[in-house]
Design a protein around this motif. Structure first.
Motif, mmCIF file in Angstrom:
data_model
loop_
_atom_site.group_PDB
_atom_site.id
_atom_site.type_symbol
_atom_site.label_atom_id
_atom_site.label_comp_id
_atom_site.label_asym_id
_atom_site.label_seq_id
_atom_site.Cartn_x
_atom_site.Cartn_y
_atom_site.Cartn_z
ATOM 1 N N ALA A 1 1.063 -1.060 -0.121
ATOM 2 C CA ALA A 1 -0.120 0.332 -0.593
ATOM 3 C C ALA A 1 1.019 1.557 0.072
ATOM 4 O O ALA A 1 0.876 1.997 -0.715
ATOM 5 C CB ALA A 1 -1.171 -0.313 1.353
ATOM 6 N N THR A 2 1.847 1.497 1.104
ATOM 7 C CA THR A 2 3.208 2.207 0.015
ATOM 8 C C THR A 2 3.668 2.564 -0.484
ATOM 9 O O THR A 2 3.713 3.842 -0.710
ATOM 10 C CB THR A 2 3.818 2.278 1.666
ATOM 11 O OG1 THR A 2 3.381 2.053 2.906
ATOM 12 C CG2 THR A 2 4.817 3.409 2.051
ATOM 13 N N ARG A 3 3.663 1.966 -1.790
ATOM 14 C CA ARG A 3 4.835 1.911 -2.630
ATOM 15 C C ARG A 3 3.425 2.804 -3.153
ATOM 16 O O ARG A 3 3.386 3.575 -4.604
ATOM 17 C CB ARG A 3 4.949 0.407 -3.307
ATOM 18 C CG ARG A 3 6.064 0.018 -2.534
ATOM 19 C CD ARG A 3 6.128 -1.996 -2.974
ATOM 20 N NE ARG A 3 6.914 -2.177 -3.716
ATOM 21 C CZ ARG A 3 7.534 -2.033 -4.165
ATOM 22 N NH1 ARG A 3 9.204 -1.236 -4.516
ATOM 23 N NH2 ARG A 3 7.619 -2.679 -5.964
ATOM 24 N N GLU A 4 2.446 1.796 -3.282
ATOM 25 C CA GLU A 4 0.792 2.554 -4.599
ATOM 26 C C GLU A 4 0.876 3.959 -3.438
ATOM 27 O O GLU A 4 0.524 4.696 -4.503
ATOM 28 C CB GLU A 4 0.235 1.276 -3.878
ATOM 29 C CG GLU A 4 -0.300 0.547 -4.780
ATOM 30 C CD GLU A 4 -1.196 -0.105 -3.569
ATOM 31 O OE1 GLU A 4 -2.270 0.380 -3.069
ATOM 32 O OE2 GLU A 4 -1.626 -1.541 -3.903
ATOM 33 N N LEU A 5 0.655 4.540 -2.449
ATOM 34 C CA LEU A 5 1.606 5.462 -2.185
ATOM 35 C C LEU A 5 2.699 7.175 -2.707
ATOM 36 O O LEU A 5 1.824 8.092 -3.245
ATOM 37 C CB LEU A 5 1.426 5.887 -0.842
ATOM 38 C CG LEU A 5 -0.417 5.211 0.229
ATOM 39 C CD1 LEU A 5 0.190 6.106 1.496
ATOM 40 C CD2 LEU A 5 -1.372 6.392 -0.623
ATOM 41 N N LEU A 6 3.038 5.898 -2.696
ATOM 42 C CA LEU A 6 4.485 6.733 -3.157
ATOM 43 C C LEU A 6 4.533 7.021 -4.758
ATOM 44 O O LEU A 6 5.450 8.406 -5.833
ATOM 45 C CB LEU A 6 5.645 6.032 -3.412
ATOM 46 C CG LEU A 6 5.958 6.301 -1.614
ATOM 47 C CD1 LEU A 6 7.329 5.317 -1.439
ATOM 48 C CD2 LEU A 6 6.970 7.434 -1.344
ATOM 49 N N ALA A 7 4.085 6.074 -5.981
ATOM 50 C CA ALA A 7 4.070 5.668 -7.265
ATOM 51 C C ALA A 7 3.015 6.829 -7.496
ATOM 52 O O ALA A 7 2.584 7.660 -8.738
ATOM 53 C CB ALA A 7 3.349 4.208 -7.446
ATOM 54 N N ARG A 8 1.637 7.070 -6.380
ATOM 55 C CA ARG A 8 0.882 8.445 -6.778
ATOM 56 C C ARG A 8 0.969 9.646 -6.005
ATOM 57 O O ARG A 8 0.510 10.549 -6.826
ATOM 58 C CB ARG A 8 -0.754 7.996 -5.881
ATOM 59 C CG ARG A 8 -1.985 7.111 -6.519
ATOM 60 C CD ARG A 8 -3.247 6.578 -5.981
ATOM 61 N NE ARG A 8 -3.407 5.784 -4.927
ATOM 62 C CZ ARG A 8 -3.654 5.337 -4.182
ATOM 63 N NH1 ARG A 8 -4.420 6.584 -3.713
ATOM 64 N NH2 ARG A 8 -3.669 4.505 -3.389
ATOM 65 N N SER A 9 1.634 9.750 -4.800
ATOM 66 C CA SER A 9 2.043 10.797 -4.548
ATOM 67 C C SER A 9 3.086 10.525 -4.559
ATOM 68 O O SER A 9 3.876 10.674 -2.928
ATOM 69 C CB SER A 9 1.111 11.306 -3.354
ATOM 70 O OG SER A 9 1.547 12.303 -3.490
ATOM 71 N N PRO A 10 4.704 11.371 -5.441
ATOM 72 C CA PRO A 10 6.176 11.090 -4.644
ATOM 73 C C PRO A 10 6.164 12.082 -3.997
ATOM 74 O O PRO A 10 7.363 11.981 -2.927
ATOM 75 C CB PRO A 10 6.484 11.457 -6.196
ATOM 76 C CG PRO A 10 5.519 11.315 -7.512
ATOM 77 C CD PRO A 10 3.900 11.532 -6.808
#
Length: 319
Positions: A224-233
């Protein structure tokens, strides 16, 4: 009593308490309220109960053909490693053991899904992660209490999850974080309450939140954190809805080269030993007190249901 000798089981049944509670009341032991003690002794006098060795053995489970009375802690969690991976359950056991002392057995059962049948119901059940309708069905079978809000009519004990989520959000805003993400929990009442408290503050502040759904496991929180980083660098803060999830958040952030607190603040929820070891800011909830209060209410339903237990944010170096 049709001429037969009155037993402690008869007294317990008539007084509406467990045999363990009846034994404590008759022996003056710690663990029952004065109201229960008076009720049990009044019933014993009315029935003509006289303690004897066999009755004492039945009350304590010593050398009797009968099974020792037990409280079952029924946990619905599909993770086969849940008992070792999630400190929450150990804290529940610690609190439950405070309440039962040595007079009752505790039986812990973790299941991936609720069993359809119930061939050997215990004296009482403590339900964890049991969906509302299923909790109501179990409540109809005997004494039942849930950790966390369940179906209407099912007694429960819970921390103030909403306030905890609120405190986490206020803290992150107060530290000036601009790009805030959240890894929430599964669709359970406790996770929903944490989510609601967090988002209410963010909505009032007109502050957007990047949301990823979690399930209270480290592995899912990592993804989920990897998804957040991809969405919101530019992500500079993450609220994790439990400490186990926070471990996955921390792992993903470090692998991405983000410095904890300097680049991205992280706040968890539980206040477990994990948060202490990781120097993680976390909302503390008194799980041991929660479980103890729940079991005491099972032993004596005449006790008033405990109020929501307070939650408190402990700020450490992660935020």
């Amino acid at each position: 009593m049709t001429g037969r000798r009155v037993t402690l089981a008869d007294v317990a049944r008539a007084a509406g308490v467990s045999m363990a509670a009846a034994s404590r009341a008759m022996n003056g032991s710690y663990g029952v309220s004065e109201a229960v003690r008076a009720r049990v002794r009044a019933v014993a006098a009315e029935l003509g109960f006289e303690p004897h060795a066999v009755a004492r053995a039945l009350a304590t489970g010593r050398k009797t053909a009968n099974r020792r009375e037990r409280i079952e802690i029924l946990i619905v969690d599909p993770d086969p490693d849940a008992m070792s991976a999630k400190p929450f359950y150990a804290r529940v056991l610690t609190g439950a053991m405070r309440a039962v002392g040595g007079d009752l057995s505790l039986e812990v059962r973790r299941v991936a899904a609720l069993p359809a049948d119930d061939p050997d119901p215990p004296f009482g059940r403590l339900l964890i992660n049991v969906p509302g309708p299923a909790g109501a069905a179990y409540a109809r079978r005997g004494r039942t209490i849930a950790l966390g809000r369940a179906a209407p009519g099912v007694a429960f004990v819970a921390p103030d999850n909403d306030s905890g989520g609120h405190q986490a959000a206020v803290h992150l805003l107060a530290t000036g974080r601009q790009h805030i993400g959240a890894v929430f929990g599964p669709p359970t009442p406790c996770a929903d309450e944490r989510r609601a408290g967090f988002l209410r503050v963010m909505t009032a502040a007109a502050h957007p939140v990047s949301i990823a759904e979690g399930n209270f496991t480290r592995a899912r929180a990592y993804e989920a954190t990897r998804e957040l980083l991809a969405r919101s660098p530019a992500l500079d803060a993450v609220f994790a809805a439990c400490d186990v999830s926070a471990m996955g958040v921390l792992q993903a952030l470090r692998e991405a080269g983000r410095r904890i607190a300097d680049d991205v603040a992280v706040v968890g929820f539980d206040g477990s030993t994990l948060s202490e070891a990781a120097d993680l800011s976390s909302v503390y909830m008194p799980v041991e007190d929660e479980a103890e209060a729940a079991v005491r209410h099972l032993l004596d339903p005449a006790l008033p249901p405990p109020p929501r237990l307070p939650t408190t944010l402990t700020v450490r170096s992660s935020s």
